[in-house]
Scaffold this active site. Structure first.
Site, mmCIF file in Angstrom:
data_model
loop_
_atom_site.group_PDB
_atom_site.id
_atom_site.type_symbol
_atom_site.label_atom_id
_atom_site.label_comp_id
_atom_site.label_asym_id
_atom_site.label_seq_id
_atom_site.Cartn_x
_atom_site.Cartn_y
_atom_site.Cartn_z
ATOM 1 C CE LYS A 10 3.903 9.698 -12.308
ATOM 2 N NZ LYS A 10 4.017 9.747 -10.841
HETATM 3 N N1 GLU Z 1 1.732 7.707 -8.917
HETATM 4 C C1 GLU Z 1 2.077 7.772 -7.541
HETATM 5 C C2 GLU Z 1 3.122 8.847 -7.294
HETATM 6 O O1 GLU Z 1 3.238 9.787 -8.049
HETATM 7 C C3 GLU Z 1 2.461 6.420 -6.969
HETATM 8 C C4 GLU Z 1 3.625 5.761 -7.623
HETATM 9 C C5 GLU Z 1 3.857 4.326 -7.184
HETATM 10 O O2 GLU Z 1 3.216 3.840 -6.284
HETATM 11 O O3 GLU Z 1 4.732 3.721 -7.801
HETATM 12 O O4 GLU Z 1 3.798 8.847 -6.301
#
Ligand code: GLU
Length: 419
Positions: free
Chosen positions: A106
């Protein structure tokens, strides 16, 4: 006095409980408890007025044992290292529980994007991409949108990365505009996954979406799309909220009208007026009378105090980490059934996986193919979670964590430890 909430402590404590309840061998858990790499960057940006501001940014790479690191980038004034660490850990668990070949990561920048102009945001995003460029890539770490970032943000990340590499590199990000290699159905995927998860849950209890009363906290990409899909599947959306507060209508809101009014975040719900619509607070949206509560905003929204006052039968976690561990206990005691974030909001990363597959194969899929394959993956994962949940007589959170942790730990075991 309640202890101050720390999302990372929270996710580790939940994992520990699942390790115990699932009787999983703890040897490899030491690895999974910690991220593989934490990167902090300082980002100087020239503001439109000529002054310079330096922003803090992060990229935490939790695990890549099951595939490249994967996870969104968040812009928020409260972004912190421990928040990003927790979010990265949830991504590893999420990809493992639905069994897609990605790890977890993240990113985040500590900024309130509403205070920046479009050009400032573009410069900030490009500088951040430059700073993390050495550690991202289509086969190493693939960012995507998260809170307050969108297809435009991904276009800037993609362009900056491609400029640095002297060629188009579409596979480096997902959730990008379709014109730049994005997938059909990605933008609404997380919201769609939330509705599919709700449908699968209700089916287990002999109920259907039709006529089910739903309350949704948050009208961003996830909440807004979920609201629209619930509405079109004949659920009764009784309440929705955004940063300005909520609106409630016992016999159902006209979500088409609400979404058109909000105009992609250009207007706030507090200004919305329609016959029979009451304005309620953020707290009231969580505790209003409904069948299904969908927290689709941020972490730490349902704590033990709020949990005592919930009036729903089910909770479907569209946000990451909206419920604290203490609240989980109250929810279980009160017989409220909760579908956890790592499964309920996995639709986004599942379609990100489809986008990445299309990019590296240089082909495109139709919208119906995306929708069908999404439903297939979610249904298979739900069946697996259900089986574990029933076998150990646990909550869905514990069931999902056990499935995910067993998969991660098994992979650690067969891979072995380097050196
Ligand atoms: N931000 C989204 C999540 O928390 C999507 C992450 C992604 O597609 O890599 O799942």
């Amino acid at each position: 006095m309640t202890k101050e909430y720390d999302p990372y402590e929270n996710v580790v404590a939940v994992m520990e409980e699942a390790m115990d309840k699932g009787n999983i061998d703890k040897k490899m858990f030491e690895i999974i408890k910690n991220p593989q790499r934490e990167t902090k960057v300082y980002l100087p940006v020239e503001m439109d007025d000529g002054t310079i501001r330096v922003f803090e940014g992060y990229r935490v790479q939790h695990s890549n044992i099951r595939g490249p690191f994967k996870g969104g980038i968040r812009f928020h004034k409260n972004v912190s290292l421990n928040e990003v660490k927790a979010l990265a850990t949830w991504m590893s668990l999420k990809c493992a529980v639905v069994n897609i070949p990605f790890g977890g990561a993240k990113g985040g920048i500590k900024v309130d994007p509403a205070t920046l102009s479009e050009r400032e945001l573009c410069r900030l995003t490009r500088r951040y991409t430059y700073a993390i460029e050495p550690i991202i890539g289509a086969d190493t770490d693939i960012p995507a949108p998260d809170v307050n970032t969108n297809t435009q943000t991904m276009a800037w990340v993609l362009d900056t990365y491609s400029m640095l590499h002297g060629k188009p590199c579409p596979g480096v990000v997902t959730g990008k505009p379709i014109e730049l290699g994005g997938s059909k159905g990605r933008n609404s995927a997380t919201g769609r996954g939330v509705v599919i998860s709700t449908k699968l849950l209700l089916q287990e209890y002999g109920e259907t979406l039709e006529g089910t009363k739903v309350a949704i906290q948050g009208m961003g990409n996830v909440g807004g799309n979920a609201a629209m899909i619930f509405y079109h599947r004949d659920a009764i959306v009784v309440a929705v909220s955004d940063v300005s507060g909520g609106v409630y209508k016992a016999d159902g809101l006209d979500i088409e009208e609400v979404n058109a009014f909000l105009d992609g975040g250009k207007r706030l719900l507090k200004e919305y007026q329609a016959e029979g619509v009451e304005h309620i607070s953020n707290e009231e949206i969580l505790t209003c009378a409904c069948d299904v509560l969908v927290p689709a905003a941020l972490e730490n929204q349902i704590n033990a105090e709020v949990a005592k006052r919930l009036q729903c039968k089910y909770i479907v976690e569209a946000a990451n980490g909206p419920t604290t561990k203490e609240a989980d206990d109250v929810i279980e005691e009160r017989g409220i059934v909760l579908i956890p974030d790592i499964f309920a909001n996995s639709g986004g990363v599942i379609v990100s996986y489809f986008e990445w597959v299309q990019n590296i194969q240089e082909l495109t899929w139709g919208r119906d193919t995306v929708k069908e394959k999404l439903e297939e993956i979610l249904s298979a994962a739900f069946a697996e979670i259900l089986e574990t949940t029933r076998k150990y007589n646990l909550t869905f959170r514990m069931g999902a964590y056990i499935v995910a942790l067993k998969r991660l730990i098994h992979t650690e075991e067969i891979k072995g430890l380097f050196p």
